[in-house]
Motif scaffolding. Structure first.
Motif, PDB file in Angstrom:
ATOM      1  N   ASN A 146     -21.392  12.170   8.210  1.00  0.00           N
ATOM      2  CA  ASN A 146     -22.023  13.345   7.598  1.00  0.00           C
ATOM      3  C   ASN A 146     -23.101  12.975   6.581  1.00  0.00           C
ATOM      4  O   ASN A 146     -23.352  13.705   5.630  1.00  0.00           O
ATOM      5  CB  ASN A 146     -20.984  14.249   6.933  1.00  0.00           C
ATOM      6  CG  ASN A 146     -20.206  15.026   7.969  1.00  0.00           C
ATOM      7  OD1 ASN A 146     -20.794  15.552   8.924  1.00  0.00           O
ATOM      8  ND2 ASN A 146     -18.904  15.092   7.820  1.00  0.00           N
ATOM      9  N   TYR A 158     -24.122   6.337  13.611  1.00  0.00           N
ATOM     10  CA  TYR A 158     -23.004   5.994  12.726  1.00  0.00           C
ATOM     11  C   TYR A 158     -23.021   6.875  11.479  1.00  0.00           C
ATOM     12  O   TYR A 158     -21.987   7.401  11.050  1.00  0.00           O
ATOM     13  CB  TYR A 158     -23.099   4.510  12.346  1.00  0.00           C
ATOM     14  CG  TYR A 158     -22.129   4.115  11.259  1.00  0.00           C
ATOM     15  CD1 TYR A 158     -20.813   3.787  11.575  1.00  0.00           C
ATOM     16  CD2 TYR A 158     -22.521   4.074   9.925  1.00  0.00           C
ATOM     17  CE1 TYR A 158     -19.917   3.439  10.591  1.00  0.00           C
ATOM     18  CE2 TYR A 158     -21.632   3.719   8.939  1.00  0.00           C
ATOM     19  CZ  TYR A 158     -20.329   3.405   9.278  1.00  0.00           C
ATOM     20  OH  TYR A 158     -19.446   3.056   8.293  1.00  0.00           O
ATOM     21  N   HIS A 192     -13.710  17.850   9.572  1.00  0.00           N
ATOM     22  CA  HIS A 192     -13.394  18.156  10.968  1.00  0.00           C
ATOM     23  C   HIS A 192     -12.674  16.975  11.568  1.00  0.00           C
ATOM     24  O   HIS A 192     -13.212  16.238  12.370  1.00  0.00           O
ATOM     25  CB  HIS A 192     -14.668  18.449  11.744  1.00  0.00           C
ATOM     26  CG  HIS A 192     -15.523  19.444  11.029  1.00  0.00           C
ATOM     27  ND1 HIS A 192     -15.135  20.737  10.846  1.00  0.00           N
ATOM     28  CD2 HIS A 192     -16.718  19.310  10.434  1.00  0.00           C
ATOM     29  CE1 HIS A 192     -16.072  21.368  10.167  1.00  0.00           C
ATOM     30  NE2 HIS A 192     -17.035  20.531   9.912  1.00  0.00           N
ATOM     31  N   ASP A 218     -10.601  16.776  13.746  1.00  0.00           N
ATOM     32  CA  ASP A 218     -10.317  16.795  15.172  1.00  0.00           C
ATOM     33  C   ASP A 218     -11.302  15.961  15.974  1.00  0.00           C
ATOM     34  O   ASP A 218     -10.973  15.454  17.026  1.00  0.00           O
ATOM     35  CB  ASP A 218     -10.336  18.242  15.682  1.00  0.00           C
ATOM     36  CG  ASP A 218     -11.685  18.902  15.432  1.00  0.00           C
ATOM     37  OD1 ASP A 218     -12.293  18.589  14.397  1.00  0.00           O
ATOM     38  OD2 ASP A 218     -12.106  19.725  16.266  1.00  0.00           O
ATOM     39  N   ASN A 219     -12.530  15.815  15.463  1.00  0.00           N
ATOM     40  CA  ASN A 219     -13.508  15.078  16.247  1.00  0.00           C
ATOM     41  C   ASN A 219     -13.896  13.744  15.636  1.00  0.00           C
ATOM     42  O   ASN A 219     -14.607  12.964  16.251  1.00  0.00           O
ATOM     43  CB  ASN A 219     -14.771  15.919  16.444  1.00  0.00           C
ATOM     44  CG  ASN A 219     -15.594  15.409  17.592  1.00  0.00           C
ATOM     45  OD1 ASN A 219     -15.037  15.149  18.648  1.00  0.00           O
ATOM     46  ND2 ASN A 219     -16.873  15.223  17.376  1.00  0.00           N
ATOM     47  N   SER A 220     -13.456  13.482  14.421  1.00  0.00           N
ATOM     48  CA  SER A 220     -13.858  12.207  13.835  1.00  0.00           C
ATOM     49  C   SER A 220     -12.855  11.112  14.190  1.00  0.00           C
ATOM     50  O   SER A 220     -13.012   9.985  13.778  1.00  0.00           O
ATOM     51  CB  SER A 220     -14.008  12.333  12.322  1.00  0.00           C
ATOM     52  OG  SER A 220     -12.838  12.906  11.792  1.00  0.00           O
ATOM     53  N   LYS A 221     -11.855  11.467  14.970  1.00  0.00           N
ATOM     54  CA  LYS A 221     -11.083  10.389  15.624  1.00  0.00           C
ATOM     55  C   LYS A 221     -12.016   9.730  16.634  1.00  0.00           C
ATOM     56  O   LYS A 221     -13.184   9.998  16.670  1.00  0.00           O
ATOM     57  CB  LYS A 221      -9.872  10.979  16.333  1.00  0.00           C
ATOM     58  CG  LYS A 221     -10.250  11.692  17.632  1.00  0.00           C
ATOM     59  CD  LYS A 221      -9.078  11.827  18.565  1.00  0.00           C
ATOM     60  CE  LYS A 221      -9.566  12.419  19.874  1.00  0.00           C
ATOM     61  NZ  LYS A 221      -8.729  12.221  20.987  1.00  0.00           N
ATOM     62  N   GLY A 222     -11.484   8.906  17.502  1.00  0.00           N
ATOM     63  CA  GLY A 222     -12.422   8.327  18.433  1.00  0.00           C
ATOM     64  C   GLY A 222     -12.915   7.017  17.891  1.00  0.00           C
ATOM     65  O   GLY A 222     -12.248   6.395  17.084  1.00  0.00           O
ATOM     66  N   HIS A 223     -14.109   6.632  18.278  1.00  0.00           N
ATOM     67  CA  HIS A 223     -14.422   5.212  18.236  1.00  0.00           C
ATOM     68  C   HIS A 223     -15.601   4.927  17.330  1.00  0.00           C
ATOM     69  O   HIS A 223     -16.611   4.436  17.767  1.00  0.00           O
ATOM     70  CB  HIS A 223     -14.670   4.714  19.648  1.00  0.00           C
ATOM     71  CG  HIS A 223     -14.075   5.625  20.690  1.00  0.00           C
ATOM     72  ND1 HIS A 223     -12.767   5.520  21.094  1.00  0.00           N
ATOM     73  CD2 HIS A 223     -14.591   6.671  21.355  1.00  0.00           C
ATOM     74  CE1 HIS A 223     -12.506   6.461  21.996  1.00  0.00           C
ATOM     75  NE2 HIS A 223     -13.591   7.178  22.164  1.00  0.00           N
ATOM     76  N   SER A 224     -15.504   5.304  16.094  1.00  0.00           N
ATOM     77  CA  SER A 224     -16.586   4.982  15.178  1.00  0.00           C
ATOM     78  C   SER A 224     -16.493   3.504  14.821  1.00  0.00           C
ATOM     79  O   SER A 224     -15.532   3.062  14.196  1.00  0.00           O
ATOM     80  CB  SER A 224     -16.484   5.851  13.921  1.00  0.00           C
ATOM     81  OG  SER A 224     -17.739   5.957  13.326  1.00  0.00           O
ATOM     82  N   MET A 256     -15.896  14.715   3.908  1.00  0.00           N
ATOM     83  CA  MET A 256     -16.238  13.833   5.011  1.00  0.00           C
ATOM     84  C   MET A 256     -15.337  14.110   6.206  1.00  0.00           C
ATOM     85  O   MET A 256     -15.811  14.411   7.288  1.00  0.00           O
ATOM     86  CB  MET A 256     -16.089  12.379   4.572  1.00  0.00           C
ATOM     87  CG  MET A 256     -16.801  11.409   5.477  1.00  0.00           C
ATOM     88  SD  MET A 256     -16.832   9.770   4.773  1.00  0.00           S
ATOM     89  CE  MET A 256     -15.562   8.985   5.736  1.00  0.00           C
ATOM     90  N   PRO A 278     -17.522   0.093  12.904  1.00  0.00           N
ATOM     91  CA  PRO A 278     -18.112  -0.243  11.592  1.00  0.00           C
ATOM     92  C   PRO A 278     -19.590  -0.602  11.744  1.00  0.00           C
ATOM     93  O   PRO A 278     -19.985  -1.235  12.723  1.00  0.00           O
ATOM     94  CB  PRO A 278     -17.298  -1.454  11.131  1.00  0.00           C
ATOM     95  CG  PRO A 278     -16.070  -1.457  11.957  1.00  0.00           C
ATOM     96  CD  PRO A 278     -16.350  -0.722  13.216  1.00  0.00           C
ATOM     97  N   ARG A 284     -22.048  10.542  11.870  1.00  0.00           N
ATOM     98  CA  ARG A 284     -20.596  10.696  11.998  1.00  0.00           C
ATOM     99  C   ARG A 284     -19.914  10.614  10.644  1.00  0.00           C
ATOM    100  O   ARG A 284     -18.746  10.979  10.508  1.00  0.00           O
ATOM    101  CB  ARG A 284     -20.034   9.634  12.944  1.00  0.00           C
ATOM    102  CG  ARG A 284     -20.573   9.791  14.357  1.00  0.00           C
ATOM    103  CD  ARG A 284     -19.976   8.801  15.315  1.00  0.00           C
ATOM    104  NE  ARG A 284     -18.619   9.176  15.665  1.00  0.00           N
ATOM    105  CZ  ARG A 284     -17.941   8.617  16.669  1.00  0.00           C
ATOM    106  NH1 ARG A 284     -18.500   7.671  17.395  1.00  0.00           N
ATOM    107  NH2 ARG A 284     -16.711   9.002  16.938  1.00  0.00           N
TER     108      ARG A 284
END
Lengths: 140, 216
Positions: free
Chosen positions: B95, B90, A4, A6-12, A1, A14, B93
Motif C-alpha cells: 500500500n 512489491y 485487506h 484476505d488478499n495479502s496472503k499469497g506470495h509477496s 497495511m 521480499p 502490495r
C-alpha cells in the motif's frame, strides 16, 4: 497495511530478492560480453545461448513469479517453449538437408548474389535477375 | 443483491467468487496471451535460425557493424526497468502508492532511454545505407548478402521495440490509475499483468542481444 488480509496472503517476495536477481542478471550480462571477446569458434554461440537461457530462467522464476505461483502457469510456459523448439528443429531437419538431393538449393540465397549497386552490377554480377529482365527492366 | 461489507466491491467483478480467484483468472489469461507473443517472435527466431544455419558467414561479417556497447546498454537498461517494475508491484502490495509511482516512473525512464538510443542507432544504420532487403546500399562489409542480416535485425529488434513502446503506453496509463488511487494491496491486477508482459519483453531482448551483437 494489512487492512485487506484476505488478499495479502499469497506470495509477496521480499524486495531484496528482486535486487539480488537483478544484480545476478547484470553480472551475467557482463560475463556474456566478456566471453564474446574470446574467440572460441562455434562455442561462442553455445556459451552465449547458455548464459541467455540462465538469465531468462531467472527472469521467469523470480520476476514473473513462476517459482512461487500456481504450477499451471509454469506448465503453460514450458509447453509453449517446447512447441516452439519443435517447430524450429523440425524446420531445420528439412532446410539443413536439402543439399543432399539438390546441392544448388542447399542455401536459400546464392553466395555470389550481390543486390546492392556495385560498379559491376550492370555488367552481369546479378545472375538471378536475368529471368525477370524481359518484363520489368528499367529503360536503358 | 447480496452486498458484502467489502469497501472495494467495485474492484471485484460479480462473476468471480473472490479477489484471489479473479487474480488467478487474470493471470491465466495473461499467460495465454504471453505464449501467443512467444510464438509471434518464434517465427522470427525460426527465420533467424534457418538463415544463420545455412549462411553463418553473412551473420559473422555483418554483425561487426553493430556496436556491442549499444547492445550491452540496452540489456542493462531493460534489466533495470524489470527490477523497478517488480519493486513497484512489491510496494503496491504494501500500500505504498508514492513509492509505486516513483518506481513506475523509473521504469518508464529506462524504457524511454532504450527507445531513444535504439532510434539513434537505427538512424545511424539508415544513414549508412545498412537497410534490409533491396534497400541495402552499404558496401563496407566483406562477403555477400549482408542485407539478410539486416532484414532479421530490423524485423526482430523492430518488433521488440514496438513491444517496448506499447508497454510504455500501458505503464503511463497505470501511473495515472495509481495516482488516482485505483490500486492497493487489495487490487493490483493490472500492475501485475503488465509486469508479466514487461518481463517477457525483457526476456526476449536477453536473447536478441547475443544473437545480433555477440555473433562469435
Amino acid at each position: 497495511m494489512a487492512v485487506h488480509a484476505d488478499n495479502s496472503k499469497g506470495h509477496s517476495i521480499p524486495s531484496k530478492v528482486y535486487l539480488r536477481v537483478g544484480a545476478a542478471l547484470l553480472i551475467l550480462t557482463a560475463i556474456t560480453v566478456a566471453v564474446a571477446q574470446i574467440p572460441l569458434g562455434g562455442f561462442n554461440l553455445v556459451v552465449a545461448m547458455i548464459i541467455a537461457t540462465a538469465k531468462a530462467t531467472l527472469v521467469a522464476l523470480f520476476f514473473m513469479h513462476l517459482k512461487y505461483d500456481n504450477r499451471l502457469y509454469l506448465l503453460i510456459f514450458v509447453i509453449a517453449l517446447a512447441t516452439l523448439a519443435v517447430f524450429i528443429i523440425l524446420t531445420l531437419f528439412d532446410t539443413l538437408n536439402r543439399g543432399r538431393i539438390l546441392p544448388e538449393v542447399a542455401a536459400p540465397i546464392r553466395s555470389e548474389a550481390v543486390i546492392y549497386p556495385l560498379d559491376s552490377a550492370r555488367s552481369g554480377a546479378i545472375p538471378t535477375e536475368d529471368t525477370s529482365s524481359g518484363s520489368n527492366a528499367p529503360e536503358h | 443483491m447480496n452486498m458484502n461489507d467489502n469497501p472495494h466491491t467495485d474492484a471485484l467483478q460479480h462473476h468471480f467468487a473472490d479477489m484471489e480467484q479473479q487474480r488467478e483468472s487474470a493471470k491465466l489469461g495473461m499467460w495465454l496471451f504471453l505464449i501467443t507473443e512467444l510464438l509471434l517472435f518464434g517465427g522470427l527466431f525460426g527465420f533467424y535460425t534457418f538463415y544463420r544455419a545455412s549462411n553463418p558467414e553473412i551473420f559473422y561479417n555483418a554483425h561487426s557493424t553493430l556496436d556491442v556497447k549499444f547492445g550491452a546498454l540496452y540489456t542493462v537498461v531493460l534489466i533495470l526497468s524489470s527490477i523497478t517494475f517488480a519493486l513497484a508491484i512489491y510496494h503496491i502490495r504494501e500500500n505504498k502508492r508514492k513509492q509505486t509511482l516513483m518506481l513506475l516512473g523509473a521504469t518508464v525512464l529506462f524504457g524511454v532511454i532504450f527507445l531513444a538510443v535504439k532510434g539513434f542507432e537505427w538512424a545511424h544504420h539508415i544513414h549508412l545505407g545498412q537497410l534490409p532487403g533491396k534497400y541495402y546500399t552499404f558496401t563496407g562489409i566483406q562477403g555477400t548478402n549482408p542485407h539478410i542480416f539486416y532484414s532479421a535485425y530490423y524485423m526482430m529488434t523492430g518488433l521488440h521495440s514496438l513491444h517496448v513502446l506499447g508497454g510504455l503506453a500501458v505503464i503511463l496509463w497505470l501511473m495515472v490509475r495509481t495516482r488516482r488511487g485505483d490500486f492497493s494491496s487489495y487490487y493490483f491486477v493490472p500492475l501485475e499483468m503488465t509486469g508479466l508482459y514487461w518481463h517477457l519483453v525483457d526476456m526476449i531482448w536477453i536473447y536478441l542481444f547475443p544473437l545480433f551483437y555477440l555473433v562469435g
